[in-house]
Design an enzyme around this catalytic site. Structure first.
Site, PDB file in Angstrom:
ATOM      1  N   GLY A   1      -7.979   7.909   1.035  1.00 47.01           N
ATOM      2  CA  GLY A   1      -7.173   9.086   1.377  1.00 47.01           C
ATOM      3  C   GLY A   1      -5.737   8.729   1.714  1.00 47.01           C
ATOM      4  N   LEU A   2      -5.251   7.593   1.153  1.00 48.30           N
ATOM      5  CA  LEU A   2      -3.855   7.176   1.333  1.00 48.30           C
ATOM      6  C   LEU A   2      -3.463   7.051   2.813  1.00 48.30           C
ATOM      7  CD1 LEU A   2      -2.160   9.208  -1.562  1.00 48.30           C
ATOM      8  CD2 LEU A   2      -2.654   6.769  -1.507  1.00 48.30           C
TER       9      LEU A   2
ATOM     10  N   ASN B   1       3.762   6.764  -6.497  1.00 46.53           N
ATOM     11  CA  ASN B   1       2.339   7.044  -6.683  1.00 46.53           C
ATOM     12  C   ASN B   1       2.174   8.550  -6.871  1.00 46.53           C
ATOM     13  OD1 ASN B   1      -0.375   7.501  -6.502  1.00 46.53           O
ATOM     14  ND2 ASN B   1      -0.684   6.415  -4.567  1.00 46.53           N
TER      15      ASN B   1
ATOM     16  N   ILE C   1      -2.680   1.672 -14.918  1.00 50.45           N
ATOM     17  CA  ILE C   1      -3.055   2.987 -14.478  1.00 50.45           C
ATOM     18  C   ILE C   1      -3.510   2.965 -13.006  1.00 50.45           C
ATOM     19  CG2 ILE C   1      -3.852   3.844 -16.727  1.00 50.45           C
ATOM     20  CD1 ILE C   1      -6.748   3.091 -15.860  1.00 50.45           C
TER      21      ILE C   1
ATOM     22  N   LYS D   1       0.873  -1.175   0.000  1.00 44.09           N
ATOM     23  CA  LYS D   1       0.000   0.000   0.000  1.00 44.09           C
ATOM     24  C   LYS D   1       0.911   1.226   0.000  1.00 44.09           C
ATOM     25  CE  LYS D   1      -3.926   2.291   1.683  1.00 44.09           C
ATOM     26  NZ  LYS D   1      -4.138   2.777   0.317  1.00 44.09           N
TER      27      LYS D   1
ATOM     28  N   CYS E   1      -2.832   9.065  -7.429  1.00 49.07           N
ATOM     29  CA  CYS E   1      -4.057   8.772  -6.679  1.00 49.07           C
ATOM     30  C   CYS E   1      -5.077   9.901  -6.882  1.00 49.07           C
ATOM     31  CB  CYS E   1      -3.722   8.644  -5.197  1.00 49.07           C
ATOM     32  SG  CYS E   1      -5.168   8.365  -4.190  1.00 49.07           S
TER      33      CYS E   1
END
Ligand SMILES: Cc1cc2nc3c(=O)[nH]c(=O)nc-3n(C[C@H](O)[C@H](O)[C@H](O)COP(=O)(O)O)c2cc1C
Length: 300
Positions: free
Chosen positions: A70-71, A121, A186, A43, A124
């Protein structure tokens, strides 16, 4: 037959766990590898801990789900314990994010010795402002983030791009120019929204989130197809893969490996073994002896 390599990392097969699903703990990363994945992506995590958004953070829609977590993550210092506890034989890709090139650089430097690759990343669609897609929608900012990381570390870097741009090829080319060793295409599509018709309010606490699952596969395949024509670095394709047929489309479009996220929520980690079995059978029936032979075939 399924063995392949990406940036000189040997993979027993091209089916990789995508960032965000079963990737927060070493125990689940090890379990996914035991279930047949060729590599695993964590993650996304950041320099500082982040609590993310309040529940509800995911909602099912036709063709997939919308999520806006929200990461959320415990921060790099806490995540280091998980990275160290991943079994040595597991090809490990760490997904990281930040709000500036310096933050990306700092996180990369701290984790480099524990991972085989770092996935940036910059894509997002529901990150807090300054992070995620707000970087990946700007080719110059993407260039600066990738350059900062490449200046600091030696392990290969894959830049994960957003489809939510006018021209994904332009961003891919800037990432390549900055030294990205690979691309991941993607991240989730959107933002999308679902409204609860009883309360007349958006279902998600953040109102909008990123769309994933089978409905986004055609967009993801098109992104891989377009980018493959323009770049010289390997691509990991991701978006809506549920079975070997989906995976073959990504390989033919130009992906050297593929990642699976949402489908795990429906099928469990056994999906990796099932996809690999189907892929092997398909290759046998169609006369392919290696993954390499399949990559980009839709362009010939
Ligand atoms: C619940 C959930 C959490 C996710 N978290 C992350 C993340 O932390 N970092 C990231 O780069 N992508 C994240 N993603 C995006 C996936 O890695 C993937 O790019 C996207 O979901 C499309 O693939 P899929 O249709 O196989 O899920 C997440 C997706 C889902 C469904």
């Amino acid at each position: 037959m399924l063995k392949t390599r990406i940036c000189n990392i040997e993979l027993r097969n091209p089916a990789i766990l995508a960032a965000g699903v079963m990737g927060s703990m070493a125990s689940s990363l090890n379990r996914v590898y035991c279930s047949g994945a060729g590599a695993v992506v964590t993650k996304s995590f950041s320099l500082e801990p982040n609590t993310g958004y309040k529940n509800p953070t995911t909602v099912e829609v036709t063709g997939g789900i919308i999520n806006a977590l929200g990461l959320s993550n415990p921060g790099v210092d806490n995540f280091l314990d998980e990275l160290r506890a991943v079994e040595d034989d597991v090809p490990l890709i760490a997904s990281i994010y930040g709000a500036s090139p310096e933050e990306f650089q700092e996180v990369s430097s701290r984790i480099e010795e524990y991972v085989d690759m770092i996935e940036l990343n910059v894509s997002c669609p529901h990150a807090m402002s300054g992070c995620g897609a707000s970087i990946g929608q700007d080719p110059e900012l993407t260039f600066r983030v990738v350059s900062a990381v490449k200046d600091a570390i030696d392990v290969p870097v894959s830049t994960k791009l957003t489809p939510n741009v006018t021209d994904i090829v332009e961003v891919a080319l800037r990432a390549q120019e900055a030294g990205s060793d690979a691309l991941t295409l993607i991240n989730s599509l959107g933002p999308g929204m679902r409204i609860d018709i009883k309360t007349a309010r958006p279902v998600l606490s953040n109102a909008v989130g990123g769309m994933s699952g089978p409905a986004i596969k055609p967009v993801a395949v098109r992104c891989v197809y377009d980018v493959y024509r323009a770049v010289d670095i390997p691509i990991m394709g991701v978006g809506g893969i549920r079975d070997y047929r989906d995976a073959v489309e990504f390989l033919f479009a130009g992906a050297s490996a593929f990642q699976v996220g949402t489908a795990i929520m429906y099928s469990g980690p056994v999906i990796f073994r099932n996809i690999c079995r189907g892929l092997k059978r398909f290759m046998h029936e169609e006369g392919f002896s290696s993954i390499d032979e399949m990559v980009g075939l839709a362009h010939d």
